[in-house]
Design an enzyme around this catalytic site. Structure first.
Site: not given
Length: 445
Positions: A97, A241
Site C-alpha cells: 500500500s 485503493d
C-alpha cells in the site's frame, strides 16, 4: 521459525523485504491461504520490485495445494476485489500500500471480496505457518492468466453516470504507484482532460512517498493544480485503493466531506438506506445522512469493522476519514477509483467550483490525527475519562468524549505500537485548539 508477530498484522501481512518477508514465506502463505479458502484464487500485484516474484511464489503455494490460480497481473487492490466479486473466487494482492519502498505485503479476501483479518483467517494462516502446512497428495492446481482491468473499468463506469457532465481538467498524482496504470484505463473516453503526475510505475517512489494522508506528499499536486488551472486534483496511494481530493485552489478536501458528498449521491439512488462511518469521521456525516433521509451507523476504525456493519445494516455506502470508501454495489469493498468518479460526476454536474461544492459538506474544524507515545495506554485513557467525567463518553473504539459545546475528541490506541491517536473536532478553531492542547497536556505529561 521467524517471529511472525511483526509480519502478520490485524488486517494484512506486511513487512520489510529480505528481513521479515521473502519468497519462501510468501509461498507458504499461499499454501496456507489455499487450505483456508479451499477454492480458486485470483492474484494481483503492484509495481514494487519484489511484487512480481512474490506473486509467482504465492501462486506456487496455492497450486501446491491442488487449487487453481487466476493471475490478473499488475493492478490496484480494488481490482482483486472486483475479481473476487465478479468471479466468486478468493483473492490476494501483493502490495504494501502506502508503506515505504523497503516494504511489501499481502492483502487477502474470500469469494465475494469478504475481508480476511486476524479473527477471520489471518490467525489460522499464522498457526499453519508455525505448526507446518499439511502436504497435498493430489495433482497440483493450474495457473491461468486473465486481464480484468478493462472489465473492472467498465463496471465502475456503469455505477456512476458521467454522461452529460461539463468537461473537467483533472490533475492526478499517482506517486509512481498503481494509479498510473489504472487511471488511463478507467478514465478513457470520459469528458476529462487528465494532467498526469508520476504515472511511471516505480516501486522505489523516486518523487515522494505514495501516502496522500501525509500533507507533504500533496504539495506537488497542489502546485500543479495552480499551474495548469485544474478543476480538481486526485492523489492515489501506492495500491490505488485510497483517493484524496484537492480543490481548484490547491486546498486539500477533508475525506469526511467526500464521505458526506458520496453518501448523498448514494442515498438519492437508494432512499432511506444505511450509511456507515467510523468514530473519527466528522459529525457532519451523520448529520447530513439524517438530513437526506438515511440512517447513519457508527463503527470502529478498520475495514473489517466497516464491511461487517455494512453487511449487517445492508448499508449502501461507508466511508472513513482515512480516505477509504466502501460501496454495496462493489461487494462492500473499498475503492478509491469509484469514489473519484463520484467526485467528478458531482463536480461536472454543477457550474460551481469544487471548493464551493464541498463547502456544503464541511461544517466543523478538525485537528487531524496526532500521535503520542504513551507508556501506559489504559491508565492514560482512564485518566482522560475521569477528567471529562461530566461529558458523554463511549468506548466503542478507544475513548470518545462528546462535549456540550458540540466538540468531540477520540483517543484510540495503535494496534502495533505504544501510541495513542488523538482526533479533535469542534465548531470553531479556538475551541478545537483549546481541547486539543488540554488533552495532549495530559497524554504527554
Amino acid at each position: 521459525m521467524r517471529d511472525l508477530s511483526k509480519l502478520i498484522k490485524a488486517y494484512d501481512i506486511r513487512g520489510v523485504v529480505g528481513e521479515e518477508i521473502d519468497t519462501d514465506i510468501v509461498r507458504k502463505v499461499g499454501a496456507a491461504f489455499a487450505r483456508l479458502v479451499d477454492t480458486t484464487v485470483a492474484i494481483v500485484h503492484d509495481m514494487r520490485p519484489s511484487s512480481e516474484p512474490f506473486a509467482q511464489a504465492f501462486a506456487e503455494g496455492v497450486t501446491s495445494q491442488g487449487h487453481n490460480v487466476i493471475d490478473c497481473g499488475l493492478g490496484s487492490t480494488d481490482l482483486v476485489y472486483f475479481a473476487a466479486g465478479r468471479l466468486d473466487v478468493a483473492g490476494a494482492v501483493i502490495t504494501a500500500s502506502h508503506n515505504p519502498a523497503r516494504y511489501n505485503g499481502i492483502k487477502l479476501c474470500r469469494p465475494g471480496a469478504t475481508p480476511v483479518g486476524q479473527d477471520t483467517g489471518l490467525g489460522d494462516i499464522r498457526a499453519m505457518l508455525e505448526n507446518g502446512i499439511p502436504a497435498h497428495t493430489g495433482a497440483p492446481g493450474t495457473i491461468a492468466h486473465r486481464n480484468l482491468a478493462h472489465a473492472y473499468a467498465d463496471y465502475l463506469r456503469e455505477l456512476v453516470d458521467l454522461s452529460g457532465i461539463r468537461p473537467l481538467k483533472v490533475a492526478v498524482d499517482a506517486a509512481n504507484g498503481m494509479g498510473g496504470h489504472m487511471v488511463p484505463i478507467v478514465f478513457d473516453g470520459l469528458p476529462v482532460e487528465v494532467v498526469p503526475m508520476y504515472f511511471e510505475l516505480d516501486g522505489t517512489f523516486p518523487n515522494h512517498e505514495a501516502n496522500p494522508l501525509d500533507s507533504a506528499n500533496l504539495v506537488d499536486l497542489q502546485n500543479k493544480i495552480r499551474e495548469v488551472g485544474a478543476d480538481v486534483g486526485l492523489a492515489f496511494d501506492g495500491d490505488a485503493d485510497r483517493c484524496f481530493v484537492v480543490d481548484e485552489t490547491g486546498a486539500s478536501v477533508p475525506p469526511s466531506a467526500i464521505v458526506a458528498l458520496i453518501a448523498t449521491r448514494e442515498l438519492a439512488k437508494a432512499p432511506g438506506s444505511a450509511i456507515v462511518y467510523n468514530v473519527i469521521t466528522s459529525r457532519a456525516v451523520p448529520e447530513i445522512v439524517t438530513e437526506h433521509g438515511g440512517t447513519p451507523a457508527r463503527t470502529r476504525v478498520g475495514h473489517t469493522f466497516m464491511k461487517a456493519l455494512m453487511a449487517e445494516q445492508d448499508a449502501v455506502f461507508g466511508g472513513e476519514h482515512s480516505g477509504h470508501y466502501y460501496f454495496r454495489d462493489f461487494w462492500r469493498a473499498d475503492t478509491g477509483m469509484l469514489a473519484a468518479l463520484h467526485v467528478l460526476a458531482a463536480l461536472g454536474s454543477t457550474e460551481k467550483p469544487l471548493s464551493a461544492l464541498v463547502a456544503e459538506y464541511s461544517r466543523y474544524v478538525a485537528s487531524g490525527e496526532i500521535n503520542s507515545e504513551v507508556a501506559n495506554v489504559p491508565a492514560t485513557l482512564a485518566e482522560i475519562e475521569k477528567r471529562f467525567d461530566s461529558a458523554h463518553t463511549d468506548r466503542l473504539d478507544g475513548l470518545t468524549v462528546q462535549l456540550a459545546s458540540g466538540a468531540w475528541f477520540n483517543l484510540r490506541p495503535s494496534n502495533t505500537e505504544p501510541l495513542l491517536r488523538l482526533n479533535v473536532e469542534a465548531p470553531d478553531i479556538q475551541t478545537m485548539t483549546k481541547i486539543r492542547d488540554e488533552v495532549l497536556a495530559i497524554v504527554r505529561r
